[in-house]
Design an enzyme around this catalytic site. Structure first.
Site, PDB file in Angstrom:
ATOM      1  N   ASP A  76       0.853  -1.189   0.000  1.00 30.20           N
ATOM      2  CA  ASP A  76       0.000   0.000   0.000  1.00 30.20           C
ATOM      3  C   ASP A  76       0.898   1.251   0.000  1.00 30.20           C
ATOM      4  O   ASP A  76       2.124   1.181   0.095  1.00 30.20           O
ATOM      5  CB  ASP A  76      -0.970  -0.052   1.192  1.00 30.20           C
ATOM      6  N   GLU A 115     -10.252   7.116   5.458  1.00 28.68           N
ATOM      7  CA  GLU A 115      -9.068   6.655   6.190  1.00 28.68           C
ATOM      8  C   GLU A 115      -9.015   7.291   7.581  1.00 28.68           C
ATOM      9  O   GLU A 115     -10.025   7.463   8.233  1.00 28.68           O
ATOM     10  CB  GLU A 115      -7.808   6.892   5.350  1.00 28.68           C
TER      11      GLU A 115
HETATM   12  C1  NOJ Z   1      -4.181   3.713   0.356  1.00 27.13           C
HETATM   13  C2  NOJ Z   1      -5.336   2.877   0.743  1.00 27.13           C
HETATM   14  O1  NOJ Z   1      -5.064   2.256   1.980  1.00 27.13           O
HETATM   15  C3  NOJ Z   1      -5.711   1.806  -0.261  1.00 27.13           C
HETATM   16  O2  NOJ Z   1      -6.935   1.242   0.112  1.00 27.13           O
HETATM   17  C4  NOJ Z   1      -5.755   2.385  -1.640  1.00 27.13           C
HETATM   18  O3  NOJ Z   1      -6.115   1.381  -2.565  1.00 27.13           O
HETATM   19  C5  NOJ Z   1      -4.416   2.975  -1.981  1.00 27.13           C
HETATM   20  N1  NOJ Z   1      -4.058   4.012  -1.013  1.00 27.13           N
HETATM   21  C6  NOJ Z   1      -4.381   3.587  -3.373  1.00 27.13           C
HETATM   22  O4  NOJ Z   1      -5.082   4.769  -3.381  1.00 27.13           O
END
Ligand code: NOJ
Length: 758
Positions: free
Chosen positions: A320, A524
């Site tokens: 990630d 998030e």
């Molecule tokens: C961070 C996120 O945790 C993830 O879910 C996402 O797919 C990626 N960034 C890409 O944006």
């Protein structure tokens, strides 16, 4: 041919891995026939032919995924038009293998056509500046429809789909997403989320399907099938994320470390990812967090022992956002970037999502290879998997998309399907004295609350922007007020309100008040909610409306269940989750009775605060008090209908099974009310005696059936007996889960049968 069956065949384990290793070690001498460019050659042959032509620099380039932002405008997150200087740096100099649009990263003009043109431009540049004409693979977060694209249908977030308990519908929404994603030239979707929702403080709760591993895994598998089911256009790869255990940071804050016992990890957390992997997912994204003191990005146990060796996953593992670098700069498990890259790749990461950091990563990775911290064999293995993905997606043979078709394919696509998904996601939790649906006597409806006419919060995070639809941007869709007003039956007047005082004043002349409350869109960590309850001013608004004595229906539009305080106990209560752009129409359909609600809670609804994590599968305790008892306001699986049902008469096709067998359960269900309705039929399993501890019941399988008024049917629910497996042994046990022989109670509704496992 369906894409999933195609890819499964080509990926058939362990054929690909074996073929690759064989051809790698015995590279053919006839170096001049570019077999990798021959679409008729098999994927392993194409991969090995290409791989042997690549330099180490080119191979290392394939390992990196860079954000499109790095190549737009001033190349440092300004957005805007593609910048050729930076395209050269990323795609030509560093040979980057992949580009992504994270939340909100769009072309300068956000239209489907412009997306297709942007991806084509990058693709053309990459291919024409690659000595071997290697295409990029472009990834997006299309997590509820093609949600970064202005004008796309925005589906309910996953938690709402969880409430539908409808595998076919979930698959169809993913197929719709596949069509939209493919039409814009993007071929890799970072969905679905297979994390289980157990801590309602966590900001990404709404991105999951359910608190229950079987429900979450079954729906994640449906989503994978839908995304990779090439119904039209180009194939798209699904991503099972965030592997593994991302959803339970110890304090509810996103990306805080988690402490999960091996037993909990193996028996509860891992199974949904496994279900999605088994559905043929081509890629897996790693959890950003650390589990039991080990960052997942550096966990060989997770990424190799479990994912590869136990589960035989053959696809690409991507880390990630920035997580490889963070092994050094945040987790400090190494003293250098080089060490961090080696730790991640050696643990099992194939591609590093290092959004702005093409040069840094490239240097560090070359360094790691140069110092033999990453073996040539491991480098080749990772690159082979990435190349195999590109061949499977047809990127070498068919790298471009037709921009002229993108708008028609994406704009407001599949609205009826979207409305159906939103409708089935609605969970009617309370309906006192048949307050709903509104009948002919409901002449005036007052619609109040901060979520009543608010598309931004209704669709939630990950919509156009990362956090939310940016200010000043309008997306197509229907709010609750608009839905109720525009589809009101003849003789019903619907009025909006301008604030709490106006709402209370208008309620005086109303027959009913619909008050839409909930949460502000966020994503998030910014969506973390240490105390998951309805905001005080919204509780107060509902209390004041209740005090008018009028019929009050609360609609909760939220990213998680919320403690409602005085906002509970109204005549009607409808959980709407984040229902997407058709949410207003769907809610109107249910409130007016055009649709019979069929959603069931995919998670537990709390009665108060202070009991997180919250889920129905709580293990027995000894105090019997609030500390261990499961006392939600509405339990997992709750949900009402405008008709009534009975679930009973459980019988087993075979009362005795072995762990490898399938358990087949017949359940008799009846619609005892006056109108047709859909019924979710959950089948649970419990044990009277269990050591290690077992929750009183756990979901083993389910079905959703349509029943006409007065109809009785027998529904068959099957599940593998292996679902009953648990990790045996004492506190520190890390043994593989297995099914303990003995007696199990299989139940549905009030009825149960005994299952013996031999
Ligand atoms: C961070 C996120 O945790 C993830 O879910 C996402 O797919 C990626 N960034 C890409 O944006």
């Amino acid at each position: 041919m369906r894409f999933d069956s195609l890819t499964r065949r080509r990926l058939a384990a362990p054929a690909l891995a074996a073929a690759l290793i064989l051809t790698l070690s015995a590279a053919p001498a006839a170096a001049d026939t570019e077999r990798y460019l021959d679409p008729r050659a098999s994927v392993p042959v194409r991969v090995s032919d290409l791989l042997r032509r690549m330099t180490v620099e080119e191979k290392v380039g394939q390992l990196q995924q860079i954000a499109v932002n790095r190549m737009q405008g001033d190349c440092t997150w300004s957005g805007g038009a593609l910048n050729e200087t930076c395209m050269r740096e990323v795609l030509a100099d560093q040979h980057a293998g992949s580009v992504l649009s994270g939340g909100g990263a769009a072309p300068a003009v956000n239209t489907p056509r412009a997306w297709a043109e942007m991806v084509n431009t990058l693709q053309r540049y990459a291919i024409e500046h690659s000595r071997l004409r290697i295409p990029i693979v472009y990834g997006v977060d299309a997590v509820h429809g093609h949600n970064n694209v202005l004008g796309a249908s925005v589906f309910p977030h996953q938690l709402g789909l969880g409430a539908t308990w409808n595998t076919g519908l979930t698959q169809k929404t993913s197929e719709s997403t596949q069509r939209a994603v493919a039409a814009t030239g993007t071929t890799w979707n970072f969905a679905p989320v297979a994390d289980v929702a157990r801590d309602q403080r966590w900001g990404r709760y709404y991105e999951t399907f359910a608190e229950d591993p079987v429900l979450a895994g079954t729906l994640a598998a449906s989503a994978v099938t839908g995304l990779q089911n090439r119904v039209s256009g180009r194939p798209v790869a699904a991503t099972v994320k965030h592997f593994a255990g991302y959803s339970e940071p110890f304090n509810g804050h996103d990306r805080a470390p988690g402490d999960l016992s091996p037993r909990y990890l193996q028996d509860t957390i891992l199974p949904p990812y496994k279900a999605a992997v088994d559905a043929g997912a081509l890629t897996v994204m790693v959890n950003s967090g650390a589990i039991n003191g080990i960052p997942a990005t550096g966990s060989r146990w997770l990424l190799t022992d479990v994912l590869r060796d136990r589960w035989d996953f053959q696809g690409v593992v991507v880390s990630d956002w920035n997580d490889v670098r963070l092994l050094h700069t945040a987790y400090h498990i190494t003293d250098s970037y080089t060490g961090a890259v080696a730790a991640a790749i050696n643990a099992g990461v194939d591609m590093a999502m290092v959004p702005p950091d093409d040069r840094g990563f490239h240097r560090a990775a070359l360094d790691a290879v140069g110092q033999n911290l990453i073996s040539k064999r491991r480098l080749d293995q990772a690159v082979s998997r990435i190349l195999a993905l590109k061949f499977q997606l047809g990127l070498f043979d068919n790298p471009y998309v037709d921009p002229a078709r993108a708008d028609a394919a994406v704009f407001q696509a599949d609205r009826p399907l979207n409305r159906q998904a939103a409708t089935e996601s609605l969970v009617l939790l309370r309906n006192q004295n048949a307050a709903l649906p509104f009948g002919a006597g409901t002449k005036k409806i007052v619609v109040a609350g901060p979520l009543a006419d608010n598309l931004t919060d209704q669709v939630g995070g990950w919509t156009i922007g990362w956090q939310r639809v940016p200010d000043g941007v309008t997306i197509p869709g229907t709010t609750i007020l608009a839905g109720l007003r525009d589809t009101a039956p003849a003789g019903t007047t619907v009025v909006g309100t301008s604030g709490p005082d106006d709402a209370v004043a208008q309620a005086a002349s109303a027959d009913a008040v619909v008050v839409a409350v909930g949460t502000r869109a966020a994503a998030e960590g910014e969506a973390d909610m240490p105390v998951p309850q309805l905001a005080a001013d919204q509780q107060d608004l509902v209390a004041r409306l209740k005090a008018t004595g009028k019929k009050v229906v609360v609609v909760v539009v939220s990213d998680r269940p919320l403690a409602l305080g005085p906002a509970d106990e109204t005549d009607g209560l409808l959980a709407a989750w984040l229902p997407g752009s058709e949410g207003g129409n769907a809610i109107a359909d249910v409130l007016y009775g055009r649709a019979n609600p069929s959603g069931r809670l995919p998670v537990s609804w709390p009665s108060g605060t202070g009991n997180q994590p919250l889920y129905y599968q709580q293990l027995p305790g000894t105090n019997g008090g609030a500390g261990s008892a499961y006392t939600p306001a509405y339990p997992f699986g709750a949900g009402l209908s405008y008709t009534s049902f009975t679930i009973g008469g459980v019988s087993l096709a075979s009362g005795t099974v072995r762990p490898r067998d399938t358990v087949t359960v017949a359940v008799t269900v009846s619609n005892t009310g006056g109108r047709a309705g859909d019924l979710v039929v959950p089948v649970y399993v419990g044990q009277a005696v269990a050591n290690p501890l077992a929750p009183p019941k756990r979901l083993a399988g389910f079905a959703k059936v349509a029943l006409a008024a007065g109809q009785t049917r027998t529904v068959t629910v099957s599940f593998p007996a292996s679902r009953l497996a648990v990790t045996p042994g004492d506190i520190l046990s890390t043994e593989e889960p297995r099914v303990a022989p003995g007696a199990y109670v299989v139940s549905a509704g009030e009825s149960a049968a005994t299952l013996t496992v031999r």
